[in-house]
Design an enzyme around this catalytic site. Structure first.
Site, mmCIF file in Angstrom:
data_model
loop_
_atom_site.group_PDB
_atom_site.id
_atom_site.type_symbol
_atom_site.label_atom_id
_atom_site.label_comp_id
_atom_site.label_asym_id
_atom_site.label_seq_id
_atom_site.Cartn_x
_atom_site.Cartn_y
_atom_site.Cartn_z
ATOM 1 N N ASP A 1 0.840 -1.195 0.000
ATOM 2 C CA ASP A 1 0.000 0.000 0.000
ATOM 3 C C ASP A 1 0.878 1.249 0.000
ATOM 4 O O ASP A 1 1.536 1.553 0.985
ATOM 5 C CB ASP A 1 -0.903 -0.015 1.237
ATOM 6 C CG ASP A 1 -1.970 1.058 1.199
ATOM 7 O OD1 ASP A 1 -1.979 1.870 0.248
ATOM 8 O OD2 ASP A 1 -2.807 1.088 2.115
ATOM 9 N N HIS B 1 -0.447 4.090 -0.119
ATOM 10 C CA HIS B 1 -1.289 4.897 0.775
ATOM 11 C C HIS B 1 -1.363 6.358 0.356
ATOM 12 O O HIS B 1 -1.644 7.235 1.178
ATOM 13 C CB HIS B 1 -0.777 4.782 2.225
ATOM 14 C CG HIS B 1 -1.868 4.900 3.255
ATOM 15 N ND1 HIS B 1 -2.112 6.045 3.957
ATOM 16 C CD2 HIS B 1 -2.784 3.992 3.695
ATOM 17 C CE1 HIS B 1 -3.126 5.856 4.791
ATOM 18 N NE2 HIS B 1 -3.550 4.609 4.650
ATOM 19 N N GLU C 1 -1.199 -0.660 -4.107
ATOM 20 C CA GLU C 1 -2.410 0.095 -3.772
ATOM 21 C C GLU C 1 -2.127 1.584 -3.660
ATOM 22 O O GLU C 1 -1.126 1.997 -3.095
ATOM 23 C CB GLU C 1 -2.963 -0.436 -2.438
ATOM 24 C CG GLU C 1 -4.219 0.258 -1.973
ATOM 25 C CD GLU C 1 -4.781 -0.384 -0.721
ATOM 26 O OE1 GLU C 1 -5.494 0.317 0.025
ATOM 27 O OE2 GLU C 1 -4.527 -1.577 -0.472
ATOM 28 N N GLU D 1 -10.311 3.514 -2.121
ATOM 29 C CA GLU D 1 -10.791 3.602 -0.746
ATOM 30 C C GLU D 1 -11.262 4.997 -0.366
ATOM 31 O O GLU D 1 -12.049 5.156 0.562
ATOM 32 C CB GLU D 1 -9.701 3.162 0.231
ATOM 33 C CG GLU D 1 -8.512 4.093 0.315
ATOM 34 C CD GLU D 1 -7.463 3.612 1.298
ATOM 35 O OE1 GLU D 1 -7.239 4.302 2.301
ATOM 36 O OE2 GLU D 1 -6.879 2.541 1.054
ATOM 37 N N HIS E 1 -12.297 -2.203 0.603
ATOM 38 C CA HIS E 1 -11.575 -1.563 1.707
ATOM 39 C C HIS E 1 -12.390 -1.741 2.983
ATOM 40 O O HIS E 1 -13.587 -1.490 3.011
ATOM 41 C CB HIS E 1 -11.425 -0.076 1.377
ATOM 42 C CG HIS E 1 -10.637 0.712 2.360
ATOM 43 N ND1 HIS E 1 -11.203 1.683 3.166
ATOM 44 C CD2 HIS E 1 -9.317 0.711 2.654
ATOM 45 C CE1 HIS E 1 -10.258 2.251 3.914
ATOM 46 N NE2 HIS E 1 -9.112 1.682 3.631
#
Length: 381
Positions: free
Chosen positions: A182, A184, A208, A234, A284
């Site tokens: 991720d 993020h 991700e 997400e 998510h």
């Protein structure tokens, strides 16, 4: 049956639960996201929820249209409120009809649901030991944050640290362990290209949020540097926000959040749109037990979901964890990398309401972490 009352609970470590009651004694539970400003979400939930008193809780689509399609629509706060209410209405309907929610959405499309677990924390460390704990607990797939703070252009030393962590997992577990990484949204386009290219040899499950969704034009450029599937979604809070992802065709996995995009049916609709573009879904769900239970209902009846995030033992769950508020703990029992389909009516979860009430008496003050780069500039969390 009529809606008779709405009650909101703020619950540590960072969860907001909503309970909708009816005049026939059937109650439904939903969950909202607190990272979007806890007190604002709670106030909005009461303001919106109380307009439903006296309404038929079965009219979910019609109520959703009214709540979401206000003149000023969308945004994370309104969307998470609508999501929590929508979950609770499905919970009521399933309980009233004595079936799990997924039976009302087409029925089961699978026998079991593959799951993964978080390791490493916000500042990734001890990943091999963490992964071994997860494997011992019944998981065969994990996800970790790629980096901590990372500037627009930063030292390759930080990239090498990521490679060393991922390499240590491959050395220990080989390809028996699925690994998701991720970014993020912490990684800006220049370093995202570098990181994606350097991670290519490790044959990862997915990368991700390689850049923030508002920089979605960079997804295509990053994709030129890797064959690893790219995932995002997400932070998107409606099915309309996913349109560009489908149209561009660069993202391979969409990650709608049932507690943000508008609830269970909206997540199902987004997944169906993704299926039309031959895209996978990995919802998510790093929050509390109600949101996860609701997400499992979507997973059960959605064929292009390939894996499910869950937050048991996630690094944010300090003081309390998912199972602390759940009576039927078997709903989140993981074996050989999978969890079984829910079987009980509604969302399938039986909450310990007395404990919810007790914990909610302590004020919940949660904001997402605030980070700085080495030079004092704002850093994405």
């Amino acid at each position: 049956m009529k809606i008779s009352a709405v009650k909101v609970y703020t619950v540590k470590p960072r969860w907001i639960f909503i309970k909708i009651s009816t005049d026939e004694g059937i109650e439904g539970w939903g969950e909202m996201i607190s990272g979007t400003k806890t007190k604002t979400v709670v106030a909005g939930a009461y303001e919106i929820g109380n307009t439903l008193i006296g309404r038929n809780p079965f009219a979910i689509e019609g109520i959703w249209e009214e709540l979401y399609k206000s003149f000023f629509r969308g945004g994370p706060i309104n969307s998470t409120i609508v999501s929590g209410i929508e979950m609770a209405l499905w919970d009521i309907k399933g309980k009233a009809l004595n079936v799990p929610v997924y039976e009302l959405l087409g029925g089961a499309a699978r026998d079991k649901i593959k799951v993964y677990s978080w390791i490493g924390g916000d500042h990734p460390h001890d990943v091999v030991a963490n992964a071994q704990e997860r494997v011992d607990a019944g998981f065969d797939s994990v996800k970790m944050n790629a980096t901590s703070e990372l500037h627009y252009i930063d030292s390759f030393k930080k990239i090498q640290e990521v490679l060393d962590r991922v390499g240590s997992l491959r050395d220990k577990f080989g390809y028996d362990l699925g690994i998701g990484i991720d970014f993020h949204g912490r990684v800006h386009k220049p370093m995202a290209k570098v990181l994606a290219k350097e991670l290519e040899p490790y044959r990862l499950m997915f990368l991700e949020e390689v850049v923030l969704p508002e920089n979605e034009e960079a997804f295509r450029e990053v994709a030129l540097h890797t064959s690893t599937p790219l995932a995002t979604g997400e932070r998107l809070n409606s099915r309309w926000a996913f349109k560009n992802l489908f149209r561009e065709g660069v993202i391979d996995i969409v990650q709608p959040d049932v507690a943000l995009v508008g609830g269970i049916l909206e997540t199902k609709k987004i997944a169906a749109m993704a299926e039309g573009f031959d895209m996978a879904v990995a919802p998510h769900a790093p929050y509390g037990p109600i949101a996860l239970a609701a997400t499992l209902q979507v997973d059960a009846c959605t064929p292009n979901v390939f894996i499910q995030e869950q937050s048991l033992g996630i690094h944010y769950n300090r003081d309390y964890d998912l199972l602390d508020f759940v009576k039927n703990k078997e709903i989140f029992q993981y074996r050989d990398g999978y969890v079984g389909l829910p079987t009980k009516p509604g969302l399938g979860i039986e909450l310990d309401e007395e404990k919810v009430k007790k914990v909610s008496m302590d004020e919940l003050v949660w904001t997402n972490p605030k980070w700085k780069n080495y030079d004092g500039t704002f850093a994405e969390w």
